[in-house]
Write a protein that holds these residues in place. Structure first.
Motif, PDB file in Angstrom:
ATOM      1  N   TYR B 325       0.802  -1.232   0.000  1.00 46.19           N
ATOM      2  CA  TYR B 325       0.000   0.000   0.000  1.00 46.19           C
ATOM      3  C   TYR B 325       0.836   1.285   0.000  1.00 46.19           C
ATOM      4  CZ  TYR B 325      -3.571  -3.413   1.100  1.00 46.19           C
ATOM      5  OH  TYR B 325      -4.385  -4.491   1.046  1.00 46.19           O
ATOM      6  N   GLY B 326       2.145   1.152   0.065  1.00 51.58           N
ATOM      7  CA  GLY B 326       2.983   2.356   0.017  1.00 51.58           C
ATOM      8  C   GLY B 326       2.885   3.227   1.252  1.00 51.58           C
ATOM      9  N   ALA B 327       2.303   2.708   2.337  1.00 49.19           N
ATOM     10  CA  ALA B 327       2.225   3.459   3.581  1.00 49.19           C
ATOM     11  C   ALA B 327       2.322   2.465   4.728  1.00 49.19           C
ATOM     12  CB  ALA B 327       0.909   4.233   3.673  1.00 49.19           C
ATOM     13  N   ALA B 328       2.812   2.937   5.861  1.00 50.86           N
ATOM     14  CA  ALA B 328       2.946   2.038   7.003  1.00 50.86           C
ATOM     15  C   ALA B 328       1.566   1.716   7.570  1.00 50.86           C
ATOM     16  CB  ALA B 328       3.812   2.694   8.071  1.00 50.86           C
ATOM     17  N   PRO B 329       1.397   0.502   8.092  1.00 48.77           N
ATOM     18  CA  PRO B 329       0.103   0.148   8.685  1.00 48.77           C
ATOM     19  C   PRO B 329      -0.097   0.845  10.026  1.00 48.77           C
ATOM     20  CG  PRO B 329       1.674  -1.602   9.064  1.00 48.77           C
ATOM     21  CD  PRO B 329       2.370  -0.591   8.193  1.00 48.77           C
ATOM     22  N   ASP B 330      -1.352   0.977  10.465  1.00 44.88           N
ATOM     23  CA  ASP B 330      -1.627   1.441  11.815  1.00 44.88           C
ATOM     24  C   ASP B 330      -2.238   0.283  12.604  1.00 44.88           C
ATOM     25  OD1 ASP B 330      -4.159   1.206  10.824  1.00 44.88           O
ATOM     26  OD2 ASP B 330      -4.659   3.338  10.959  1.00 44.88           O
ATOM     27  N   GLN B 331      -2.631   0.608  13.839  1.00 46.15           N
ATOM     28  CA  GLN B 331      -3.169  -0.440  14.712  1.00 46.15           C
ATOM     29  C   GLN B 331      -4.413  -1.092  14.102  1.00 46.15           C
ATOM     30  OE1 GLN B 331      -3.479   0.506  18.906  1.00 46.15           O
ATOM     31  NE2 GLN B 331      -5.514  -0.396  18.981  1.00 46.15           N
ATOM     32  N   PHE B 332      -5.228  -0.272  13.427  1.00 47.34           N
ATOM     33  CA  PHE B 332      -6.461  -0.810  12.868  1.00 47.34           C
ATOM     34  C   PHE B 332      -6.174  -1.827  11.772  1.00 47.34           C
ATOM     35  CE2 PHE B 332      -7.540   3.159  14.824  1.00 47.34           C
ATOM     36  CZ  PHE B 332      -8.687   2.827  15.526  1.00 47.34           C
TER      37      PHE B 332
END
Lengths: 242, 410, 340
Positions: B325-332
């Motif tokens: 996704y080209g972005a770091a994941p978050d907790q969700f």
């Protein structure tokens, strides 16, 4: 100087003035007499611009002023001393007199206004005329007696250098001694050549001091004649002097 | 001949059994360990075709920012499940339906999935309020539903009928589980003995956070010097904080939503307090670092998950997600990813598309290694895993460990 | 020490709390002054005052951050930070004049009762808050933290004793630090601006022709008219000054409590400002100032003595009732008979 033509004023459905016409000439004292509710104060307030006429014209020094706002009319030297004095109780005597010269001083910004020395000179003249006001110049106007308040109201109008003064019931609510004093002042003003439109319930006193008189009845001019003549008019004597 | 036959059989055995094994070993040798109950449950034999699992995430409305990363996490899991052949011959299909941000939209999505799509289980919805409204739609028909972001109290016991509740799960740690760990770890690492509390007393969330803080502090034998309160919309905390700082606490404990949290952090630092500030879940937002800047350094917050956790499964998840996704994941995203794997695991272990069997397998999951750490469900189908404690250090959340014991000593 | 114990202040940091009271009092007074100006001249409460306060902050934010603040947070200043202050003052003033023209003037022309004017202003407040939500969303915004000088004044490192400014800073910082007081340059600015505006306004109202005209119109608009005063112009000026005060309070607060700009930032001040002017005396300039500092002092005291953030409000309103009973005109207000 002041010419009223066919003036009609309504408050909602109530017709207060039914097409009255009259004139005030330079240097004259003209009185409007009549019972309560005849339309005397309405007439003054319409001339002053506080009330708008439905029909008719008001000419002051050849200019139609009926569409002007009250402030503009006052700025042109048509000054009313309202009923009940209406001095500014929360201000000092000196400040009240200064407010009389507000248009002369050039309004709130003082643009193209007269110098305050000029104005202060006129205020000194008022103190000359009413020495009691000088004593109380730093007092709040609300603390003055009724007679003193009337003097302040007259003084405030004089500081405006009026071309025409309109006095609305100047003797109302004053003790008899003070009433005489007020009319003595009006006589003095007349002697100085001031032009005055006087509204009074005390018709006898008013006719004594006036040059010309109009009798208002239910919004219409019932009679008009030199004041001297009306003093002997039987109907007037019965209705207002009796 | 016998000998020859033996050799032949051995060769065949080696070829058939050992080669795939060695291939597998090679696969997993370099990469991080594989997620899933590959050994705990045998390869499914009865599964085939497409198996639909519903996903109700918010794609519009106020919860859309959360719903977007949830869907990303779940889709990543779907892809990995199918590529690895986790469900044998069957294909795992994530049937995603926009749940909006309202109760009604979640009910509509849930109804469509259960009645029309014919899913065997559902993941979602995003908001706790939506879960209360929409979960019964599935659970009453015996379809298991698992929340991956619902933290409100009572999610898994929302219905009066216990046989309905039996179908409601969640893998998102409620705050009541995160805070005690935060306090225990902070106390152990920093040697905290006395604290002052400030909390919003006109909000359910901040008030319940406060009560959990008080209980946890008591359990850890920490003295509470004072308790200050504030109300929504207040922006000046300087008076209360001046009083708090005058008491010289070892730490300031705060239960507040993010806007108030930012102000409290900034103003305590302005008033000269440089010690630890321990926050509730309201602090769990990047806005803390963005809005409070340097003032946020040294703020401690508990969380179900932290991106910098070095657990192998977490590292591989973060890598795969970032690549996709080209972005770091978050907790969700992490919770949705884990939830999807948990659901697939229940299907694999049940070796059936029977919702009842899937439910039973889900309920019995224990020690499932995941980005959240080893994961289990308790008897009430609530999650059991060890939360992390984070500290703002260098402008981002780092995992708070013993290494920070001297961080505040100065 | 006995007395401190009796007052529940034995553990309090009294110099620091006094500084808090001064800073909060400045803010409350600045805000309440605007209420007081309009009330004194028109005799109406402009309940949209808190919305002007909030919009002032947005005007300031937009002025120095540019349009980027429409869609997100302000990450970089487009113009110097100080441009925010005149933008908020002028924007707030113009907004107040527009509100007067739209919400009050038509009612005034028709001699509508004061209650309808009051309700009209509540409506305006709601619309303004909703418009801000629509334009800027409910997200809290602020200036880039690095650009706002709101770190407390401390003894700085690397002072150059040759520099008079540094010596002054050092002296200031030492005084504050010794007394345990923490205050930022922006907070000092708020206090100075508030005091300057209060002194300036008192001077304008007491001494200038404009002030006298305002007092005349306040006493009786008809009389003012007969004296040649353009009353509508005076109303317009009064609204402008009121809005400018609200805007300045809004931007100064936004700077001092950065990030603090959201559509609801005026809500808690709305009621407080009302209490301030009723307590101080409706329509009295000095009353607004005295009331502002008094309420700040009460808040700080109650908060310090009881630890309960909500009790100070209850206490303020108890005082409010008490004042209304014994001195309905407020502490510095004139008796009602005098005003009539």
């Amino acid at each position: 100087m002041l010419a009223i033509q066919n003036l009609e004023v309504r408050y909602g459905a109530i017709i207060a003035l039914r097409g009255i016409s009259f004139a005030v000439e330079q240097g004259q004292v003209v009185t409007l007499i009549g019972a309560n509710g005849a339309g005397k104060s309405t007439t003054l307030n319409t001339i002053s611009g506080l009330v708008k006429a439905r029909m008719g014209s008001i000419q002051f020094q050849g200019q139609a002023i009926n569409t002007w706002g009250a402030d503009r009319i006052a700025q042109h030297g048509l000054i009313q001393v309202p009923e009940g004095r209406q001095i500014i109780a929360t201000m000092t005597v000196q400040e009240n007199l200064e407010m009389g010269a507000y248009p002369r001083a050039g309004g709130w910004l003082g643009w193209r206004g007269e110098s305050s020395d000029n104005i202060q000179a006129d205020i000194e003249d008022v103190f000359q005329r009413f020495p009691r006001l000088r004593e109380r110049r730093r007092q709040k106007a609300g603390s003055l007696s009724g007679g003193e308040q009337q003097m302040l109201a007259l003084g405030r109008a004089l500081v405006a250098q009026p071309k025409l003064m309109m006095l609305d019931e100047p003797s109302m609510g004053l003790a008899p001694v003070l009433v005489n004093e007020v009319f003595a002042i009006i006589k003095d003003l007349k002697a100085e050549g001031k032009t005055i439109l006087l509204v009074e319930q005390n018709a006898r006193k008013a006719l004594d001091v006036a040059d010309y008189a109009y009798v208002l009845e239910r919004g219409q001019i019932a009679k008009s004649a030199p004041a001297f003549d009306l003093r002997d008019d039987a109907e007037v004597i019965e209705a207002y002097l009796g | 001949m016998n000998k020859f036959l033996k050799v032949l059989v051995s060769c065949w055995l080696i070829a058939v059994v050992m080669l795939p094994l060695s291939a597998l070993a090679q696969d997993g040798g370099e990469d991080a360990p594989q997620i899933g109950f590959w050994d705990e449950c045998a390869n499914p034999e009865n599964l085939e075709g497409e198996i639909s699992v519903g996903a109700v995430f918010s794609q519009v409305g106020i919860a859309a920012p959360y719903g977007a990363t949830q869907l990303n996490g779940a889709k990543l899991a779907e892809q990995q499940i199918n590529e690895s052949g986790y469900l044998g011959a069957a294909t795992f299909v994530l049937a995603d339906e926009d749940g909006g941000s309202e109760r009604e939209t979640a009910i509509a999505a849930m109804t469509k999935l259960v009645d029309e799509t014919g899913v065997v289980a559902v993941i979602g919805p995003t908001l706790s309020s939506q879960a209360f409204a929409a979960d019964p739609v599935a659970a009453e028909q015996g379809i298991p539903v698992m929340g991956v972001s619902n933290t409100a109290n009572g999610i898994t016991s929302m219905s009066e009928a216990d046989d309905v509740n039996q179908f409601i799960f969640r893998n998102s740690l409620p705050e009541a589980d995160v805070i005690p760990n935060t306090i225990a770890v902070s106390v152990a690492v920093l040697g905290i003995q006395k604290v002052a509390i400030i909390y919003g007393d006109d909000d359910d969330f901040t008030y319940s956070g406060y009560t959990v803080f008080v209980d946890s502090l008591d359990e850890n034998g920490v003295e509470i010097l004072s308790e200050d309160t504030f109300q929504k919309g207040e922006t000046d905390f300087s008076v209360a904080l001046t009083n708090i700082i005058a008491e010289e606490p070892d730490a300031i404990v705060v239960s507040a939503l993010i806007n108030d949290a930012v102000q409290i952090v900034i103003q305590s630092r302005q008033l000269g307090y440089n010690g630890p500030i321990i926050g509730g879940n309201g602090f769990n937002s990047p806005a803390l670092m963005v809005d409070a800047g340097d003032a946020s350094e040294g703020v401690l917050v508990g969380a179900a998950w932290n991106i910098v956790s070095q657990a192998p499964l977490n590292v591989s998840f973060v890598e795969a997600y970032t690549e996709a996704y080209g972005a770091a994941p978050d907790q969700f995203a992490a919770q949705a990813y884990t939830g999807t794997w948990l659901m697939a695991t229940a299907i694999r272990c049940a070796d059936s598309t029977s919702s009842d069997l899937i439910r039973d397998e889900l309920a019995s999951i224990e020690g499932f290694d995941s980005p959240l750490g080893p994961f289990s469900f308790d008897v009430d189908r609530n999650p059991v895993h060890i939360p992390v404690v984070q500290i703002v250090d260098g402008g981002k959340f780092e995992v708070f460990t013993d290494a920070y014991a001297d961080y505040f000593a100065e | 020490m006995e007395i401190l114990h009796f007052l529940g202040l034995e553990n309090a940091n009294i110099p620091a709390q006094l500084m808090n009271a001064i800073w909060l009092g400045s803010l409350y007074s600045l805000f309440a002054l605007g209420y007081a100006i309009v009330f004194s001249v028109l005799g109406i409460l402009n309940l949209s005052h808190s919305a002007i306060f909030m919009w002032g902050a947005y005007f300031g934010l937009a002025a120095s951050c540019g349009t980027s603040v429409y869609d997100g947070k302000c990450v970089e200043l487009n113009h110097a930070l100080w441009t925010a202050i005149p933008a908020a003052i002028i924007g707030g003033g113009i907004l107040a004049v527009v509100i007067d023209r739209i919400a009050f003037y038509p009612l005034r022309k028709r001699n509508a009762p004061r209650l309808s004017q009051l309700i009209s202003s509540i409506g305006v407040a709601i619309i303004l808050v909703n418009l801000a939500q629509l334009r800027f969303t409910a997200e809290r915004k602020g200036f880039p933290i690095a650009d706002v000088p709101n770190t407390p004044i401390n003894v700085p490192n690397g002072l150059d004793i040759e520099q008079p400014l540094d010596v002054a800073r050092l002296a200031l910082a030492l005084v504050f630090q010794e007394s345990g007081v923490s205050i930022s340059p922006i907070q000092i600015l708020v206090i100075i601006v508030a005091i300057l505006l209060m002194v300036g306004l008192s001077y304008v109202v007491a001494r200038t022709r404009l002030g006298k005209a305002m007092r005349t119109v306040a006493f009786n608009a008809r009389v003012g008219n007969l004296l040649g005063i353009n009353t509508e112009l005076i109303y317009m000026i009064a609204f402008f000054i009121s809005g400018a005060l609200a805007g300045s309070a809004g931007i100064l607060f936004a700077l001092a409590r950065n990030p603090a700009v959201d559509p609801f930032m005026g809500d808690s001040l709305a009621l407080k400002g009302l209490t301030v002017i009723v307590l101080g005396g409706l329509g009295s300039i000095r009353g607004a100032v005295v009331g502002g500092f008094l309420i700040a002092l009460i808040e700080v005291y109650i908060n310090t003595a009881t630890k309960y953030g909500y009790l100070d409000q209850a206490f303020v309103f108890m005082l409010f009732f008490f004042i209304l009973l014994v001195r309905p005109q407020g502490i510095l207000g004139q008796p009602i008979e005098d005003r009539a």
